[in-house]
Structures are given as C-alpha cells and as structure tokens.
Design a protein around this motif. Structure first.
Motif, PDB file in Angstrom:
ATOM      1  N   PRO A 267       0.839  -1.205   0.000  1.00 10.05           N
ATOM      2  CA  PRO A 267       0.000   0.000   0.000  1.00 10.05           C
ATOM      3  C   PRO A 267       0.872   1.253   0.000  1.00 10.05           C
ATOM      4  O   PRO A 267       1.926   1.292   0.644  1.00 10.05           O
ATOM      5  N   GLU A 268       0.427   2.255  -0.717  1.00  6.28           N
ATOM      6  CA  GLU A 268       1.201   3.488  -0.833  1.00  6.28           C
ATOM      7  C   GLU A 268       1.457   4.097   0.550  1.00  6.28           C
ATOM      8  O   GLU A 268       0.543   4.229   1.354  1.00  6.28           O
ATOM      9  N   GLY A 269       2.709   4.448   0.793  1.00  6.59           N
ATOM     10  CA  GLY A 269       3.062   5.114   2.033  1.00  6.59           C
ATOM     11  C   GLY A 269       3.359   4.200   3.196  1.00  6.59           C
ATOM     12  O   GLY A 269       3.805   4.675   4.256  1.00  6.59           O
ATOM     13  N   LEU A 270       3.162   2.897   3.046  1.00 12.11           N
ATOM     14  CA  LEU A 270       3.333   1.997   4.182  1.00 12.11           C
ATOM     15  C   LEU A 270       4.792   1.907   4.624  1.00 12.11           C
ATOM     16  O   LEU A 270       5.081   1.936   5.829  1.00 12.11           O
ATOM     17  N   GLU A 271       5.706   1.798   3.669  1.00 13.60           N
ATOM     18  CA  GLU A 271       7.117   1.702   4.045  1.00 13.60           C
ATOM     19  C   GLU A 271       7.557   2.957   4.788  1.00 13.60           C
ATOM     20  O   GLU A 271       8.274   2.889   5.799  1.00 13.60           O
ATOM     21  N   ASP A 272       7.114   4.124   4.314  1.00 12.90           N
ATOM     22  CA  ASP A 272       7.452   5.376   4.990  1.00 12.90           C
ATOM     23  C   ASP A 272       6.846   5.421   6.393  1.00 12.90           C
ATOM     24  O   ASP A 272       7.482   5.893   7.343  1.00 12.90           O
ATOM     25  N   ARG A 273       5.620   4.943   6.525  1.00 10.96           N
ATOM     26  CA  ARG A 273       4.991   4.925   7.847  1.00 10.96           C
ATOM     27  C   ARG A 273       5.779   4.046   8.816  1.00 10.96           C
ATOM     28  O   ARG A 273       5.980   4.418   9.982  1.00 10.96           O
ATOM     29  N   ALA A 274       6.226   2.891   8.342  1.00 12.61           N
ATOM     30  CA  ALA A 274       6.966   1.978   9.213  1.00 12.61           C
ATOM     31  C   ALA A 274       8.282   2.593   9.676  1.00 12.61           C
ATOM     32  O   ALA A 274       8.733   2.337  10.793  1.00 12.61           O
ATOM     33  N   ALA A 275       8.888   3.410   8.824  1.00 13.16           N
ATOM     34  CA  ALA A 275      10.172   4.017   9.168  1.00 13.16           C
ATOM     35  C   ALA A 275      10.029   5.305   9.969  1.00 13.16           C
ATOM     36  O   ALA A 275      10.974   5.711  10.658  1.00 13.16           O
ATOM     37  N   ALA A 276       8.866   5.947   9.896  1.00 12.49           N
ATOM     38  CA  ALA A 276       8.712   7.307  10.425  1.00 12.49           C
ATOM     39  C   ALA A 276       9.047   7.467  11.906  1.00 12.49           C
ATOM     40  O   ALA A 276       9.722   8.429  12.286  1.00 12.49           O
ATOM     41  N   PRO A 277       8.600   6.570  12.809  1.00 14.31           N
ATOM     42  CA  PRO A 277       8.945   6.773  14.218  1.00 14.31           C
ATOM     43  C   PRO A 277      10.452   6.807  14.465  1.00 14.31           C
ATOM     44  O   PRO A 277      10.944   7.621  15.247  1.00 14.31           O
ATOM     45  N   LEU A 278      11.187   5.948  13.781  1.00 14.63           N
ATOM     46  CA  LEU A 278      12.633   5.915  13.955  1.00 14.63           C
ATOM     47  C   LEU A 278      13.269   7.174  13.378  1.00 14.63           C
ATOM     48  O   LEU A 278      14.182   7.750  13.978  1.00 14.63           O
TER      49      LEU A 278
END
Length: 199
Positions: free
Chosen positions: A117-128
């Motif tokens: 899904p669009e944006g999922l990889e970025d979401r997973a990385a965002a907290p770090l």
C-alpha cells in the motif's frame, strides 16, 4: 492472530491470507506453498488463483501485515516515550520475536515495494526517523543495528547465557544522538573516526 488489515482484499482473500499467516507462523516461510495452503483450506490449489495471482502475492499481503503491525507497535512506543530510541528498539525487537517467521519473510528477501500500500514503508520508518531528529542516515544505521541483532537472536546465533538486553542497550547508546546535535559535529566526528575520507 491479527486479521488482515488491507481493505483491498475481498472477504475470501482475507480468509486465505489469514490461513496463510497461520501456516507461516506455525511452520516458517519454506512451508508456505500454494498447495499446502489449499490443503489447509480444503480446496484445490487453482482456486487460490482467483484471489491471489501467485504465491508472491500472498507473501506480499503478509509483508503488508508485518509492516503495518510493526509500525503500530513503534507508534505506540513513540507515544509512550517520545524521542526514545531505546523504547522504539524494544518495541521492534518484541514484535519481531513474537512473530519470527513473519519477520523473516518480510526481511530476508527483497521488499515487494510495488505490491505494498502506498506510504506503508514510509509509515513503518517514520517513528525511527523522528527519534533520530530527521537524520535519515542515522535512522538507517540504527535500523541496521536493530535488524541485525534481532535476526541473529531469531536464528539462535548468540551463545547461551548471553546478556542480550545489555547488548541492545550498548548498541542503542552507540548510535543514539539527540535531535539538537548539529550535523556538522557529526560529520567532524566521522572524519576523526575515518581519516581516509577526503577533506
């Protein structure tokens, strides 16, 4: 076991993905075949292709679940302990150890970015990335440390009795930096550590 969260799936595809995850979590990535999945569902293997184009599509759905759930775990840690790398790595480690086969499926082969899904990889990385003050290089180095530690733990590569909690804390301290640390200071430190770099 959590249900599939991707609402693009039909109810039948969601059921298939849930059974695939049960099989994966119980027996590991090598056991996840279309024939084995069909047997568990009590159907013929060709029927699966009405819902998933091939095994890789099933795996991509499971990777989507892993990234979504690990993102949720890290977001929860971030809310509880804003800016804490230790809290994020603890959450990341706990999730991976709770789902070792799913973690292996998602991290021991190329990431199927085209199928996520669009944006999922970025979401997973965002907290770090946020905990690293927006420093992408530091975030990648920290993730590489966390992944290396947890995958070695999953594969039982540490000696018995090793104090892995202490190893994790030491590693986090080694990469930890506050968001207020000037980038120039970091680059100067890099030059001190690596005199081969050109001035």
């Amino acid at each position: 076991m959590p249900e599939a969260t991707d609402r693009r799936l039909t109810p039948r595809a969601t059921e298939i993905a849930a059974e695939a995850r049960t099989l994966l979590e119980a027996s590991g990535p090598d056991a996840l075949t279309m024939r084995a999945l069909a047997d568990r569902l009590g159907i013929k293997a060709p029927s699966l292709y009405k819902h998933f184009s091939d095994k890789y599509a099933v795996e991509a759905e499971l990777v989507t679940q892993m990234l979504t759930e690990s993102a949720e775990a890290c977001e929860e840690a971030e809310r509880a302990f804003p800016g804490s790398l230790a809290a994020l790595t603890d959450a990341y480690r706990a999730y991976a150890l709770a789902h070792p086969h799913l973690y292996r499926l998602a991290t021991e082969r190329p990431l199927p970015r085209h199928a996520l899904p669009e944006g999922l990889e970025d979401r997973a990385a965002a907290p770090l990335v946020r905990a690293c003050g927006g420093d992408i290089d530091l975030a990648r180095a920290t993730w590489a440390f966390a992944h290396g530690m947890v995958i070695l733990e999953i594969h039982g590569r540490f000696p018995g009795g090793a104090d892995l909690g202490a190893a994790w804390r030491t590693g986090v301290r080694a990469v930890e930096v506050t968001p207020s640390t000037p980038r120039q200071d970091l680059e100067t430190a890099d030059l001190v550590r690596d005199p081969r770099r050109p001035g």
